[in-house]
Write an enzyme that holds these catalytic residues in place. Structure first.
Site, PDB file in Angstrom:
ATOM      1  N   ASP A  73      77.366 -33.044  19.408  1.00  0.00           N
ATOM      2  CA  ASP A  73      77.023 -32.147  18.303  1.00  0.00           C
ATOM      3  C   ASP A  73      77.258 -30.673  18.622  1.00  0.00           C
ATOM      4  O   ASP A  73      77.522 -29.874  17.726  1.00  0.00           O
ATOM      5  CB  ASP A  73      75.546 -32.330  17.952  1.00  0.00           C
ATOM      6  CG  ASP A  73      74.661 -32.011  19.153  1.00  0.00           C
ATOM      7  OD1 ASP A  73      74.871 -32.642  20.214  1.00  0.00           O
ATOM      8  OD2 ASP A  73      73.796 -31.133  19.050  1.00  0.00           O
ATOM      9  N   ARG A 103      84.172 -37.906  25.111  1.00  0.00           N
ATOM     10  CA  ARG A 103      83.095 -37.878  24.099  1.00  0.00           C
ATOM     11  C   ARG A 103      82.790 -36.416  23.719  1.00  0.00           C
ATOM     12  O   ARG A 103      82.583 -35.561  24.570  1.00  0.00           O
ATOM     13  CB  ARG A 103      81.848 -38.540  24.678  1.00  0.00           C
ATOM     14  CG  ARG A 103      80.616 -38.541  23.743  1.00  0.00           C
ATOM     15  CD  ARG A 103      79.663 -37.417  24.061  1.00  0.00           C
ATOM     16  NE  ARG A 103      78.400 -37.524  23.322  1.00  0.00           N
ATOM     17  CZ  ARG A 103      77.482 -36.577  23.297  1.00  0.00           C
ATOM     18  NH1 ARG A 103      77.660 -35.461  23.969  1.00  0.00           N
ATOM     19  NH2 ARG A 103      76.369 -36.724  22.613  1.00  0.00           N
ATOM     20  N   VAL A 104      82.751 -36.161  22.435  1.00  0.00           N
ATOM     21  CA  VAL A 104      82.367 -34.834  21.962  1.00  0.00           C
ATOM     22  C   VAL A 104      81.041 -34.978  21.225  1.00  0.00           C
ATOM     23  O   VAL A 104      80.875 -35.876  20.405  1.00  0.00           O
ATOM     24  CB  VAL A 104      83.442 -34.242  21.023  1.00  0.00           C
ATOM     25  CG1 VAL A 104      82.968 -32.937  20.393  1.00  0.00           C
ATOM     26  CG2 VAL A 104      84.738 -34.011  21.802  1.00  0.00           C
ATOM     27  N   GLY A 130      69.409 -32.267  21.777  1.00  0.00           N
ATOM     28  CA  GLY A 130      68.881 -33.620  21.628  1.00  0.00           C
ATOM     29  C   GLY A 130      70.012 -34.622  21.546  1.00  0.00           C
ATOM     30  O   GLY A 130      71.129 -34.341  21.990  1.00  0.00           O
ATOM     31  N   HIS A 131      69.737 -35.769  20.960  1.00  0.00           N
ATOM     32  CA  HIS A 131      70.727 -36.851  20.933  1.00  0.00           C
ATOM     33  C   HIS A 131      71.867 -36.499  19.970  1.00  0.00           C
ATOM     34  O   HIS A 131      71.722 -36.564  18.735  1.00  0.00           O
ATOM     35  CB  HIS A 131      70.055 -38.167  20.540  1.00  0.00           C
ATOM     36  CG  HIS A 131      70.978 -39.325  20.637  1.00  0.00           C
ATOM     37  ND1 HIS A 131      71.246 -40.167  19.594  1.00  0.00           N
ATOM     38  CD2 HIS A 131      71.752 -39.759  21.666  1.00  0.00           C
ATOM     39  CE1 HIS A 131      72.113 -41.080  19.969  1.00  0.00           C
ATOM     40  NE2 HIS A 131      72.435 -40.857  21.232  1.00  0.00           N
ATOM     41  N   THR A 136      70.523 -28.782  27.794  1.00  0.00           N
ATOM     42  CA  THR A 136      71.444 -28.056  26.904  1.00  0.00           C
ATOM     43  C   THR A 136      70.809 -26.704  26.576  1.00  0.00           C
ATOM     44  O   THR A 136      69.596 -26.598  26.499  1.00  0.00           O
ATOM     45  CB  THR A 136      71.642 -28.867  25.609  1.00  0.00           C
ATOM     46  OG1 THR A 136      72.447 -29.982  25.915  1.00  0.00           O
ATOM     47  CG2 THR A 136      72.299 -28.053  24.505  1.00  0.00           C
TER      48      THR A 136
HETATM   49  N1  ASP Z   1      73.045 -32.421  22.122  1.00  0.00           N
HETATM   50  C1  ASP Z   1      73.693 -32.575  23.402  1.00  0.00           C
HETATM   51  C2  ASP Z   1      74.778 -33.615  23.265  1.00  0.00           C
HETATM   52  O1  ASP Z   1      74.523 -34.641  22.689  1.00  0.00           O
HETATM   53  C3  ASP Z   1      72.774 -32.975  24.500  1.00  0.00           C
HETATM   54  C4  ASP Z   1      71.508 -32.176  24.607  1.00  0.00           C
HETATM   55  O2  ASP Z   1      71.162 -31.418  23.742  1.00  0.00           O
HETATM   56  O3  ASP Z   1      70.853 -32.340  25.606  1.00  0.00           O
HETATM   57  O4  ASP Z   1      75.839 -33.413  23.755  1.00  0.00           O
END
Ligand code: ASP
Length: 311
Positions: free
Chosen positions: A197, A194-195, A218-219, A166
């Site tokens: 953050d 799916r959406v 991140g997650h 990302t």
């Molecule tokens: N935050 C992003 C998401 O969950 C993924 C990522 O940052 O790698 O869509």
């Protein structure tokens, strides 16, 4: 005010053989944004253009090179925010466009809304003359392979994988305006629709001239539960430095929901940080003609902008 830009190319675990590509990608993006800032460009344009560099780079999970959903298709999320007036534009679950961050900026500037999703975002893109790209054109061999492996391994990729590239940027311009931008293909093998953050204001990013700006990676499900970007700004409002605020936000997310993430943060004086609770995060920053970058905890390499531009 001396302009500053910080970018990230995702938090998580980066395979050794890809490290150099990630390093050079974030460096190019930071230099592009800095060049615009030096010419008097706005923080908003600098973060947008820095993100475009990484969306166009197939190594990152944004634009071309995005990870695939469970049906093997690309669906992307992006957000951009102007710290001057909290103007925000975002898109979620968009397909068939090369640069979701540009569409997010159009949402901000040409509509009365903050977030457009899926088909509605596609209709808006068409009305704005944004070129449609066949979905397959955004797919790389690497993203196909990762998708196949996830299906075969029967693991729960949404729970176990974070941050495969990302991208995001935060900046302050010579007038003291702050901005943030974040763009992603999301999480590999995610459910259709799916959406994450990255499309949500306060989670994937936040910018307010009075305090600072943040872009997260991140997650996504964990980041959304703690509204990580706004949480970090809250800590800065309480007097914490960008680094202390970033660590407070990341620690809270880890203890409360067991989620891992990475963030880039800048305050309204131009102090900045890049922090992560994952093993790695690619980042680069330019301030006072000095380019700094790293991937591992404790790693900061520094070269002059002049030197960097020669390579
Ligand atoms: N935050 C992003 C998401 O969950 C993924 C990522 O940052 O790698 O869509």
């Amino acid at each position: 005010m001396k302009p500053v830009i910080v970018v990230h190319g995702g938090a998580g675990v980066i395979v050794k053989e890809y490290e150099e590509r990630y390093r050079s990608g974030v460096k190019r993006a930071a230099l592009k944004g800095y060049d615009l800032l030096k010419q008097g460009g706005s923080a908003l344009t600098a973060v947008e253009e820095a993100v475009v560099v990484m969306e166009d780079d197939s190594n990152f999970n944004a634009g071309y090179g995005s990870v695939l959903n469970e049906e093997g298709e690309v669906e992307m999320d992006a957000i951009i925010m102007d710290g001057k007036n909290l103007a925000t534009g975002a898109v979620s679950a968009v397909r068939c466009i090369a640069n979701p961050i540009k569409l997010a900026r159009l949402v901000m500037e040409k509509t009365d809304h903050v977030l457009l999703t899926a088909n509605g975002a596609a209709l808006f893109a068409k009305a704005q003359g944004v070129p449609e790209v066949p979905g397959e054109k955004l797919i790389t061999e690497r993203s196909k392979e990762r998708w196949r492996k996830n299906i075969e391994s029967n693991s729960n990729p949404v729970a176990t994988q974070v941050g495969l590239g990302t991208v995001g940027a935060v900046a302050i311009d010579s007038e003291g305006n702050l901005a943030c931008a974040t763009s992603t293909g999301g999480i590999s093998n995610k459910m259709v629709g799916r959406v994450g953050d990255s499309a949500c204001v306060g989670s994937g990013g936040y910018a307010d001239n009075i305090v600072g700006a943040t872009s997260t990676t991140g997650h996504g499900e964990s980041i959304m539960k703690v509204i990580l970007a706004r949480l970090i700004l809250y800590h800065m409002e309480q007097g914490k430095t960008p680094e202390e605020a970033a660590d407070a936000g990341l620690n809270y997310m880890k203890t409360k929901v067991e989620g891992l993430a990475g963030v880039i943060v800048i305050n309204n004086s131009g102090d900045w940080t890049a922090r992560f609770s994952t093993k790695q995060m690619t980042w680069a920053a330019v301030k006072e003609d000095k380019l700094q970058f790293g991937i591992y905890h404790g790693e900061t390499q520094t070269i002059s902008v002049e030197e960097a531009l020669k390579n």
